[in-house]
Design an enzyme around this catalytic site. Structure first.
Site, PDB file in Angstrom:
ATOM      1  N   GLU A 114      41.851  36.439  55.948  1.00  0.00           N
ATOM      2  CA  GLU A 114      41.228  37.685  55.422  1.00  0.00           C
ATOM      3  C   GLU A 114      40.189  38.380  56.641  1.00  0.00           C
ATOM      4  OE1 GLU A 114      40.137  37.646  51.452  1.00  0.00           O
ATOM      5  OE2 GLU A 114      42.410  37.688  50.851  1.00  0.00           O
ATOM      6  N   GLN A 142      42.524  38.542  43.498  1.00  0.00           N
ATOM      7  CA  GLN A 142      43.939  38.502  44.028  1.00  0.00           C
ATOM      8  C   GLN A 142      43.977  37.888  45.229  1.00  0.00           C
ATOM      9  OE1 GLN A 142      45.126  42.566  45.084  1.00  0.00           O
ATOM     10  NE2 GLN A 142      45.099  43.272  42.980  1.00  0.00           N
ATOM     11  N   GLY A 143      43.338  38.031  46.222  1.00  0.00           N
ATOM     12  CA  GLY A 143      43.632  37.526  47.497  1.00  0.00           C
ATOM     13  C   GLY A 143      43.492  36.045  47.713  1.00  0.00           C
ATOM     14  N   ARG A 159      29.459  40.320  51.715  1.00  0.00           N
ATOM     15  CA  ARG A 159      30.117  39.064  51.487  1.00  0.00           C
ATOM     16  C   ARG A 159      31.379  38.764  52.133  1.00  0.00           C
ATOM     17  NH1 ARG A 159      34.502  38.096  48.177  1.00  0.00           N
ATOM     18  NH2 ARG A 159      34.268  39.879  46.979  1.00  0.00           N
TER      19      ARG A 159
HETATM   20  C1  SIN Z   1      40.923  40.953  47.803  1.00  0.00           C
HETATM   21  O1  SIN Z   1      42.067  39.972  47.362  1.00  0.00           O
HETATM   22  O2  SIN Z   1      40.871  41.575  48.803  1.00  0.00           O
HETATM   23  C2  SIN Z   1      39.830  40.574  47.157  1.00  0.00           C
HETATM   24  C3  SIN Z   1      39.046  39.099  47.685  1.00  0.00           C
HETATM   25  C4  SIN Z   1      37.666  39.324  47.677  1.00  0.00           C
HETATM   26  O3  SIN Z   1      37.002  40.240  46.951  1.00  0.00           O
HETATM   27  O4  SIN Z   1      36.815  38.472  48.259  1.00  0.00           O
END
Ligand code: SIN
Length: 522
Positions: A118, A45-46, A376
């Site tokens: 993020e 998603q992100g 990660r």
């Molecule tokens: C997320 O959208 O939180 C997942 C992205 C990721 O796993 O790096």
């Protein structure tokens, strides 16, 4: 028997990007367990982390990747990832991938790519598409591009059973497949790429789709390839946590856009765990939620953000999912819990995709280059598939053989149908892993898991069906994870041993081959 120049197992970002590269050099067969675009990629998603600004931007992306990995990142692999990232994302743009851009009316940034932030990123560098549909946009646009190229055959609804190794046991020369009618197909190839993704289905609580059963890792291990760092499983902090609902991903980008984490008393708690608060490294946030969760539910709170931002437009996929539970991002508290999300370990692979066996390559989540170390960095996984898929294609074109001899060994031991409750057996395995090989582990639990797995081997309900193949693969992956987790007597990144809570001085990788575990410095 089919003969192709290149066999690619898996049709997510790594497999499709590799197919694009390979199409220049010969015939390519891409095998997928389900329909087109059904892979972990599609569920991402992100976004995709990439330092499009060059120079300082790239250096910071490298520094963030190294820091998140808790001392275990292969610095060479990480440098390749961040340095090649912009070029590979640029190719995607050329081939028609559409990332979100600022609207024409935006006074300062009109038309520029939007970037979000993020966890553990020092600045906003995550590109996204359709708000929270980044993986799907990349998968669909890559598929379109692959189709335009010709020379690539896409074989859907086909399960890979085992690799074919030539008669002296040295070179991988193909794979045995199972088609949707239960027929066996042998494919011989000048080079084979594993791009089959991760293994989240080994846990009862996972954000991963049903296809993520560790097939490539299990096949490689059975063929005699080395696995690395199998004890490092990343638990995403925020999966949807409602009884009976799937553990749907509540993207880290929600926190990137300002969501708070609050406990059952409505109190924000991350300041007690890390100065990065909600944007601390993923392993830290996941453990914090698990601890707070012992006293009641934990929630994502976007009510303050919702007053300023159109969250339905920014996160359409998540909003639609939540509507099914009568919840709204900007109005309601969203219950969340950690769930298995991404395997840092996998088939030991160099930066060009070469594994420990000639003829066998791997890229994406199935591979372990050490690029993520023990944890990660958020949104580095799509970039990993893109960069290392492209590099693996180049190495495969160089290394492939044109004439090879192979002796097909016939169906592997245990394929006779033993009957039994296949789904029940798989559920038991997944619950066992969640209980004993989860976020917080200790030696006693891990040894118990090892013993229970040993007795489950006796009751494994083999047969020649996709589900039976998956059961066997999940078992192989589970055994490897437990073996490696027992061996690592320290806590680092996603591997938290309650009986060894400190990080050891030396950062070493675990390497597992044919049941033998050893630790190496790189
Ligand atoms: C997320 O959208 O939180 C997942 C992205 C990721 O796993 O790096």
């Amino acid at each position: 028997m089919r003969v192709v120049d290149f066999l690619v197992i898996g049709g997510g970002i790594a497999g499709l990007r590799a197919a694009v590269g390979l199409a220049k050099s010969g015939s390519v067969l891409v095998v997928m367990k389900e329909g087109l675009a059904e892979s972990n990629t599609t569920y991402a998603q992100g976004g995709i982390a990439v330092a499009m600004g060059g120079g300082e931007d790239v250096a910071l992306h490298l520094a963030d990747t190294l820091a998140a990995g808790d001392g275990l990142v292969n610095a060479q692999a990480a440098a390749v990832l961040v340095e090649q990232g912009p070029k590979r994302v640029g190719e995607l743009l050329e081939w028609g991938t559409v990332f979100d851009r600022y609207a024409a009316g935006d006074l300062t940034q009109a038309g520029e790519l939007m970037r979000t932030r993020e966890g553990a990123h020092s600045l906003p560098r995550i590109l996204h598409a359709h708000g929270d549909g980044t993986g799907r946009e990349i998968a669909v646009s890559l598929l379109r591009h692959v189709r335009r190229l010709g020379r690539v055959e896409l074989m859907e609804w086909t399960t890979s059973i085992d690799l074919i190794v030539n008669s002296d046991g040295g070179r991988v020369v193909g794979a045995t497949l199972l088609d949707s009618d239960g027929g066996l197909i042998e494919v011989q190839a000048g080079a084979v790429l594993l791009a089959s993704g991760g293994a989240g289905q080994v846990y009862s609580e996972t954000t991963n789709p049903a296809v993520a059963t560790g097939d490539g890792i299990a096949m490689a291990y059975r063929a005699g390839a080395e696995l690395m760092d199998m004890e490092f499983y990343q638990f995403h902090p925020t999966a949807f946590a409602m009884e009976g609902a799937p553990r749907f991903l509540m993207s880290e980008a929600l926190r990137g856009e300002g969501a708070w984490l609050v406990n059952a008393r409505g109190v924000r708690f991350m300041e007690r765990y890390h100065p990065g608060l909600e944007l601390a490294p993923r392993d830290v946030v996941a453990r914090a939620i698990a601890r707070e969760g012992m006293d009641g539910p934990v929630y994502l709170d976007m009510r303050a953000v919702g007053a300023k931002t159109d969250l339905k437009a920014r996160f359409p996929g998540i909003s639609k999912f939540l509507e099914g539970y009568r919840l709204q991002l900007g109005k309601d508290l969203i219950p969340v819990c950690p769930a298995a999300h991404y395997l840092m370990g996998g088939v030991r692979t160099d930066v060009d995709g070469r594994t420990s066996m000639p003829g066998l390559f791997s890229a994406g989540e199935v591979a372990c280059t050490g690029v993520h170390g023990a944890n990660r960095l958020a949104s580095n996984s799509l970039l990993e598939g893109l960069v290392f898929g492209a590099l693996a294609a180049e190495a495969m074109a160089e290394d492939r053989v044109q004439n090879f001899e192979c002796e097909v060994l016939g169906p592997a031991e245990g394929w006779r149908d033993r009957g039994g409750d296949l789904e029940g057996w798989i559920s038991d395995l997944r619950r066992l892993l969640w209980r004993d090989v989860g976020l917080l582990r200790d030696g006693a639990g891990l040894r118990r898991a090892q013993q229970e797995l040993a007795s489950m081997r006796e009751t494994m309900p083999f047969g020649l069906s996709r589900r039976a193949v998956e059961a066997r693969n999940l078992y192989t992956v589970a055994e490897a994870m437990v073996r490696a987790a027992i061996g690592r007597e320290e806590s680092r990144g996603a591997h938290f041993r309650m009986d060894f809570p400190e990080r050891a001085e030396a950062a070493v990788h675990s390497v597992l081959r044919r049941g033998e575990l050893r630790f190496v410095s790189q």
